[in-house]
Design a protein around this motif. Structure first.
Motif, PDB file in Angstrom:
ATOM      1  N   TYR A  49       0.824  -1.213   0.000  1.00 25.99           N
ATOM      2  CA  TYR A  49       0.000   0.000   0.000  1.00 25.99           C
ATOM      3  C   TYR A  49       0.861   1.268   0.000  1.00 25.99           C
ATOM      4  N   VAL A  50       1.910   1.262  -0.801  1.00 26.74           N
ATOM      5  CA  VAL A  50       2.816   2.421  -0.860  1.00 26.74           C
ATOM      6  C   VAL A  50       2.137   3.565  -1.600  1.00 26.74           C
ATOM      7  N   ASP A 105      -2.991   6.377  -5.460  1.00 21.27           N
ATOM      8  CA  ASP A 105      -2.702   7.726  -4.959  1.00 21.27           C
ATOM      9  C   ASP A 105      -1.218   8.072  -5.017  1.00 21.27           C
ATOM     10  N   ALA A 106      -0.391   7.133  -5.421  1.00 24.25           N
ATOM     11  CA  ALA A 106       1.062   7.341  -5.351  1.00 24.25           C
ATOM     12  C   ALA A 106       1.567   8.371  -6.358  1.00 24.25           C
ATOM     13  N   ASN A 107       0.942   8.458  -7.521  1.00 27.81           N
ATOM     14  CA  ASN A 107       1.472   9.329  -8.568  1.00 27.81           C
ATOM     15  C   ASN A 107       0.478   9.450  -9.710  1.00 27.81           C
ATOM     16  N   PRO A 153      17.243  -6.202  -1.309  1.00 25.59           N
ATOM     17  CA  PRO A 153      16.110  -6.142  -2.229  1.00 25.59           C
ATOM     18  C   PRO A 153      14.775  -6.111  -1.482  1.00 25.59           C
ATOM     19  N   VAL A 154      13.774  -5.485  -2.118  1.00 28.25           N
ATOM     20  CA  VAL A 154      12.483  -5.300  -1.478  1.00 28.25           C
ATOM     21  C   VAL A 154      11.389  -5.323  -2.538  1.00 28.25           C
ATOM     22  N   LEU A 155      10.190  -5.675  -2.118  1.00 29.62           N
ATOM     23  CA  LEU A 155       9.029  -5.644  -3.011  1.00 29.62           C
ATOM     24  C   LEU A 155       8.055  -4.582  -2.518  1.00 29.62           C
ATOM     25  N   LEU A 156       7.553  -3.747  -3.436  1.00 33.32           N
ATOM     26  CA  LEU A 156       6.593  -2.701  -3.114  1.00 33.32           C
ATOM     27  C   LEU A 156       5.289  -2.946  -3.862  1.00 33.32           C
ATOM     28  N   THR A 157       4.150  -2.780  -3.187  1.00 30.13           N
ATOM     29  CA  THR A 157       2.876  -2.729  -3.900  1.00 30.13           C
ATOM     30  C   THR A 157       2.384  -1.289  -3.819  1.00 30.13           C
TER      31      THR A 157
END
Length: 303
Positions: free
Chosen positions: A146-147, A184-186, A176-180
């Motif tokens: 929910y980024v 609203d992010a952009n 390393p990382v995973l983002l969802t």
């Protein structure tokens, strides 16, 4: 430092254009009756990857799993600024639920160097928001879901602001990382004219073969394969070949793919039809609209 970004995208039916033909007789979605579009929040995920690349450099690879027609959104991603595109397509992927889908995608991501994996929060055709977190688990990656805002990206650490419903929270994670990513992010950028000209002929091997069959109906299977091999080599030399992977290339365990790897079963499908019991005509005048608003307030429909 050059970073590697992998963005998972999906072609979905446009659920804003539902018609009476949207469902088959058995209750399943009639995808041919609905226009296919780029899943909206996957566009936000791609835009976040592009923004990070603009500031820190690196390479963006987009991956989608689906039928050969899904290559359309891969081209769209290339038009916006992605560097490479991969189509995972295989008849044995059919009927995959989120568990099987995340497993197949994890096999694909493992084939690539990846510092940050981006996913849209959820797809509009399923609305489960499960594939991203399941993919992170299978890859053994930290995840931030929910980024809605990237706060800081420094060295090998990323800080993001995530929506938690009634507020927000800042989370820091090492790569390393995973983002969802949420809607609203952009605001996703539009396609670039130069990139559209560069990638307008970008094609997958499956599309090439289908085009050749249409153009040469009398050709034998071997002739089509020979023609396709030449076309593939030509596009590869120009950098316009969209990679195509199947489950054999991914060395996937077939017991985790498709229907066999999908524990989710549909118990019952119910079609809901909304019908008005009564109606009222409103005059298209200021007085008519005023009367309607007063009536809605009296009935406590609006405040």
């Amino acid at each position: 430092m050059a970073y590697n970004y992998v963005v998972l995208i999906k072609q979905v039916p446009d659920t804003k254009r539902i018609t009476g033909k949207a469902m088959n007789d058995d209750g399943t979605v009639n995808r041919s009756a609905l226009p296919a579009i780029f899943n909206p929040e996957d566009l936000n995920a791609l835009e976040m990857a592009l923004s990070i690349k603009d500031n820190f450099g690196g390479k963006i690879t987009v991956i989608t799993m689906g039928l050969p027609a899904a290559a359309a959104i891969l081209r769209e991603a290339l038009y916006r600024g992605a560097d490479d595109a991969i189509l995972v397509t295989d008849a044995r992927c059919a009927a995959s639920d989120t568990l099987a889908t995340s497993y197949i995608l994890s096999c694909a991501v493992r084939q690539l160097p990846h510092d940050i994996v981006f996913c849209g929060r959820q797809a509009i055709d399923g609305d489960t928001a499960q594939v991203g977190p399941q993919l992170a688990e299978k890859l053994g990656l930290s995840q931030i879901t929910y980024v809605e805002k990237l706060v800081e990206f420094k060295d090998r650490t990323i800080t993001a602001q995530r929506n938690i419903g009634n507020g927000w929270q800042k989370v820091k994670a090492a790569l390393p990382v995973l983002l969802t990513v949420t809607a609203d992010a952009n605001e996703p950028r539009v396609a670039a004219a130069k990139k559209m000209m560069k990638y307008k002929t970008a094609t997958t091997p499956a599309e090439i073969e289908q085009q050749l069959k249409t153009q040469n109906p009398a050709a034998s299977g071997d002739e089509i394969k020979a023609l396709a091999a030449r076309k593939v080599a030509e596009l590869q030399q120009k950098g316009n070949l969209i990679k195509q992977w199947n489950l054999d290339f991914l060395e996937a365990d077939l017991t985790w793919c498709g229907r066999n790897g999908s524990p989710t079963k549909v118990h019952r499908i119910q079609s809901v039809v909304l019908a008005a019991k009564e109606s009222k005509n409103i005059e298209p005048t200021n007085d008519g609209l005023t009367d309607m608003i007063h009536e809605l307030i009296e009935d406590k429909i609006i405040a």
